[in-house]
Design a protein around this motif. Structure first.
Motif, PDB file in Angstrom:
ATOM      1  N   ALA A   1      23.287  63.094  48.437  1.00 24.65           N
ATOM      2  CA  ALA A   1      23.723  62.404  49.656  1.00 24.65           C
ATOM      3  C   ALA A   1      22.601  61.548  50.213  1.00 24.65           C
ATOM      4  N   ASP A   2      22.957  60.392  50.751  1.00 29.41           N
ATOM      5  CA  ASP A   2      21.974  59.455  51.275  1.00 29.41           C
ATOM      6  C   ASP A   2      21.160  60.068  52.405  1.00 29.41           C
ATOM      7  N   SER A   3      19.855  59.835  52.392  1.00 34.95           N
ATOM      8  CA  SER A   3      18.989  60.240  53.497  1.00 34.95           C
ATOM      9  C   SER A   3      19.136  59.219  54.625  1.00 34.95           C
ATOM     10  N   GLY A   4      18.483  59.493  55.746  1.00 28.59           N
ATOM     11  CA  GLY A   4      18.525  58.542  56.856  1.00 28.59           C
ATOM     12  C   GLY A   4      18.006  57.173  56.451  1.00 28.59           C
ATOM     13  N   ARG A   5      16.929  57.143  55.674  1.00 32.95           N
ATOM     14  CA  ARG A   5      16.361  55.870  55.214  1.00 32.95           C
ATOM     15  C   ARG A   5      17.327  55.148  54.280  1.00 32.95           C
ATOM     16  N   ASP A   6      17.996  55.936  53.402  1.00 32.89           N
ATOM     17  CA  ASP A   6      18.976  55.331  52.489  1.00 32.89           C
ATOM     18  C   ASP A   6      20.129  54.706  53.266  1.00 32.89           C
ATOM     19  N   LEU A   7      20.582  55.409  54.293  1.00 30.29           N
ATOM     20  CA  LEU A   7      21.695  54.899  55.095  1.00 30.29           C
ATOM     21  C   LEU A   7      21.296  53.624  55.831  1.00 30.29           C
ATOM     22  N   ASP A   8      20.077  53.611  56.366  1.00 33.72           N
ATOM     23  CA  ASP A   8      19.593  52.393  57.044  1.00 33.72           C
ATOM     24  C   ASP A   8      19.572  51.218  56.074  1.00 33.72           C
ATOM     25  N   ARG A   9      19.087  51.479  54.855  1.00 35.00           N
ATOM     26  CA  ARG A   9      19.016  50.417  53.853  1.00 35.00           C
ATOM     27  C   ARG A   9      20.426  49.943  53.466  1.00 35.00           C
ATOM     28  N   LEU A  10      21.350  50.891  53.339  1.00 32.72           N
ATOM     29  CA  LEU A  10      22.727  50.542  52.988  1.00 32.72           C
ATOM     30  C   LEU A  10      23.379  49.710  54.093  1.00 32.72           C
ATOM     31  N   ILE A  11      23.177  50.121  55.351  1.00 30.98           N
ATOM     32  CA  ILE A  11      23.736  49.377  56.483  1.00 30.98           C
ATOM     33  C   ILE A  11      23.171  47.966  56.519  1.00 30.98           C
TER      34      ILE A  11
ATOM     35  N   ALA B   1      23.995  51.152  67.984  1.00 32.77           N
ATOM     36  CA  ALA B   1      25.165  51.114  67.104  1.00 32.77           C
ATOM     37  C   ALA B   1      24.791  51.583  65.701  1.00 32.77           C
ATOM     38  N   ARG B   2      23.581  51.211  65.252  1.00 30.16           N
ATOM     39  CA  ARG B   2      23.100  51.652  63.940  1.00 30.16           C
ATOM     40  C   ARG B   2      22.978  53.176  63.893  1.00 30.16           C
ATOM     41  N   THR B   3      22.391  53.748  64.962  1.00 28.39           N
ATOM     42  CA  THR B   3      22.219  55.200  65.023  1.00 28.39           C
ATOM     43  C   THR B   3      23.562  55.907  64.971  1.00 28.39           C
ATOM     44  N   LEU B   4      24.510  55.405  65.737  1.00 31.64           N
ATOM     45  CA  LEU B   4      25.844  55.998  65.754  1.00 31.64           C
ATOM     46  C   LEU B   4      26.515  55.865  64.397  1.00 31.64           C
ATOM     47  N   LEU B   5      26.451  54.685  63.800  1.00 28.56           N
ATOM     48  CA  LEU B   5      27.087  54.447  62.502  1.00 28.56           C
ATOM     49  C   LEU B   5      26.501  55.369  61.442  1.00 28.56           C
ATOM     50  N   ALA B   6      25.177  55.497  61.418  1.00 36.21           N
ATOM     51  CA  ALA B   6      24.526  56.353  60.429  1.00 36.21           C
ATOM     52  C   ALA B   6      24.952  57.812  60.576  1.00 36.21           C
ATOM     53  N   SER B   7      25.252  58.228  61.800  1.00 32.25           N
ATOM     54  CA  SER B   7      25.670  59.621  62.028  1.00 32.25           C
ATOM     55  C   SER B   7      27.089  59.885  61.555  1.00 32.25           C
ATOM     56  N   LEU B   8      27.870  58.816  61.367  1.00 29.80           N
ATOM     57  CA  LEU B   8      29.281  58.971  61.026  1.00 29.80           C
ATOM     58  C   LEU B   8      29.587  58.739  59.558  1.00 29.80           C
ATOM     59  N   ILE B   9      28.596  58.245  58.795  1.00 32.68           N
ATOM     60  CA  ILE B   9      28.810  57.998  57.378  1.00 32.68           C
ATOM     61  C   ILE B   9      27.833  58.845  56.577  1.00 32.68           C
TER      62      ILE B   9
ATOM     63  N   GLY C   1      17.453  60.190  68.167  1.00 26.58           N
ATOM     64  CA  GLY C   1      16.743  60.381  66.899  1.00 26.58           C
ATOM     65  C   GLY C   1      16.874  61.802  66.383  1.00 26.58           C
ATOM     66  N   GLN C   2      16.757  62.777  67.296  1.00 33.31           N
ATOM     67  CA  GLN C   2      16.876  64.181  66.893  1.00 33.31           C
ATOM     68  C   GLN C   2      18.282  64.500  66.393  1.00 33.31           C
ATOM     69  N   LEU C   3      19.295  63.934  67.059  1.00 38.34           N
ATOM     70  CA  LEU C   3      20.673  64.172  66.639  1.00 38.34           C
ATOM     71  C   LEU C   3      20.961  63.510  65.300  1.00 38.34           C
ATOM     72  N   GLY C   4      20.330  62.371  65.050  1.00 38.53           N
ATOM     73  CA  GLY C   4      20.477  61.741  63.742  1.00 38.53           C
ATOM     74  C   GLY C   4      19.973  62.659  62.639  1.00 38.53           C
ATOM     75  N   GLU C   5      18.846  63.338  62.890  1.00 32.52           N
ATOM     76  CA  GLU C   5      18.304  64.285  61.929  1.00 32.52           C
ATOM     77  C   GLU C   5      19.247  65.485  61.766  1.00 32.52           C
ATOM     78  N   THR C   6      19.876  65.883  62.877  1.00 34.70           N
ATOM     79  CA  THR C   6      20.814  67.012  62.821  1.00 34.70           C
ATOM     80  C   THR C   6      22.006  66.689  61.925  1.00 34.70           C
ATOM     81  N   THR C   7      22.559  65.483  62.057  1.00 28.88           N
ATOM     82  CA  THR C   7      23.722  65.111  61.240  1.00 28.88           C
ATOM     83  C   THR C   7      23.366  65.096  59.760  1.00 28.88           C
ATOM     84  N   LEU C   8      22.166  64.662  59.421  1.00 31.13           N
ATOM     85  CA  LEU C   8      21.739  64.668  58.020  1.00 31.13           C
ATOM     86  C   LEU C   8      21.564  66.102  57.522  1.00 31.13           C
ATOM     87  N   GLU C   9      21.039  66.968  58.378  1.00 31.92           N
ATOM     88  CA  GLU C   9      20.860  68.376  58.020  1.00 31.92           C
ATOM     89  C   GLU C   9      22.211  69.041  57.777  1.00 31.92           C
ATOM     90  N   VAL C  10      23.208  68.648  58.576  1.00 30.50           N
ATOM     91  CA  VAL C  10      24.564  69.199  58.419  1.00 30.50           C
ATOM     92  C   VAL C  10      25.128  68.822  57.054  1.00 30.50           C
TER      93      VAL C  10
END
Length: 343
Positions: free
Chosen positions: A142-152, A167-175, A308-317
């Motif tokens: 699964a894509d990491s946070g950095r991978d998702l940023d690059r994909l977006i 909007a980027r932070t929200l989008l990354a948390s949903l995909i 930022g912390q919640l973004g890390e949480t979504t990736l951990e999930v």
């Protein structure tokens, strides 16, 4: 044994090593597996639609006829040129076919790509390819946070658009979790925002975010207002109703982004009441009291850190599906505790 790291995998897919004509593409991200397998095939043959240039084999069929893979790999194309073989793994073990292929590899004009699912470290197919000098075992996680940023960024550039930071932070948390599904969601977002130069939070909420669930609203409202007891009650209700941990985490990110926007408006001179009531889409009246309480507790800077912390949480999930609910619950309880501190 050769273990490819993420950067090594990307480099190999971009420029396949001719000394490794056999590539095993595997992992839990089925969309990324397919994307990378397709890329390897496209770089191997001029036209993947040409039946003389690309042979499609079924892994389950190879389990009954293991000699067929070697025969196909050494077949000379009718009209010459390069050739590729795509093997799609099924549920049966066809490692004997791959063993024969490794013992009698094809020439430089043929590439074999094996597309598989999530293989355990000791899986025969994975072990064979990781140990063979002429094979590349390419994991797809699964894509990491950095991978998702690059994909977006990649998809936004392709659409000729930019995207706001929140909007980027929200989008990354949903995909995430499946590369093709992520690309599809970003593509839908770009299509929805066609004619605009920049995508904002409202666009992401309208297209990508899940439909609002009252129980989830109650969870995030209670968390940011510092109501730990209400949070626990609503969390239990949502979980028993089958609401996914990912959906709850995504709602928390959306709430943090919305509160950050409200807080900036208040810092610019608006009253809390006006900031809350003039939002679009409008906030349901039943939520206004807790949202106002949250705005009194959180500064813009703290909310930015929390995003930022919640973004890390979504990736951990995404990475720890079995622990997803405890991970999200712990994160929300820490928000409730932080809200009460009013730093």
């Amino acid at each position: 044994m050769v273990a490819f790291k993420a950067a090594d995998v990307d480099r190999f897919v971009a420029r396949p090593d001719p000394g490794k004509p056999i590539a095993l593409v595997f992992g839990p991200d089925a969309g990324l597996v397919r994307e990378r397998a397709d890329a390897l095939i496209r770089s191997a043959v001029e036209d993947p639609r040409d039946p003389f240039g690309l042979a499609l084999l079924d892994g389950d069929a190879l389990a009954d006829a293991p000699e067929r893979l070697v025969e196909e790999a050494h077949t000379v194309p009718l009209f010459g040129g390069r050739r590729a073989i795509l093997v799609k793994a099924g549920v049966r073990n066809f490692s004997p076919a791959v063993e024969r292929l490794l013992a009698s590899p094809p020439g430089g004009d043929c590439r074999i790509v094996i597309e598989a699912g999530d293989l355990k470290r000791a899986a025969p197919l994975r072990t064979l390819c990781e140990r063979a000098s002429i094979a590349a075992a390419l994991p797809c996680y699964a894509d990491s946070g950095r991978d998702l940023d690059r994909l977006i960024d990649e998809e936004m550039r392709g659409a000729g658009m930019s995207i706001a930071a929140d909007a980027r932070t929200l989008l990354a948390s949903l995909i995430g979790g499946d590369r093709r599904a992520s690309r599809s969601e970003i593509g839908k977002l770009a299509l929805y925002a066609h004619g605009k130069t920049a995508i904002d939070v409202e666009d992401v909420v309208a297209i990508v975010a899940d439909a609002t669930i009252p129980a989830v609203d109650g969870i995030v409202d209670a968390a940011f207002a510092g109501r730990a007891g209400d949070l626990e009650v609503n969390f239990a209700k949502a979980r028993s109703s089958g609401v996914s941990a990912g959906a709850i985490a995504g709602a928390a990110v959306r709430q943090a982004a919305a509160l950050h926007r409200f807080r900036l408006a208040v810092d610019a001179g608006s009253s809390i009441e006006d900031a809350v009531r003039r939002t679009a889409p409008p906030l349901h009246f039943s939520r206004e009291k807790l949202v106002r309480t949250a705005l009194e507790s959180w500064s813009a800077k703290r909310l930015e850190r929390m995003l930022g912390q919640l973004g890390e949480t979504t990736l951990e999930v995404r990475k720890s599906a079995k622990l997803a609910y405890p991970i999200v619950q712990r994160a929300l309880l820490s928000i409730a505790v932080a809200a009460r501190r009013k730093e």
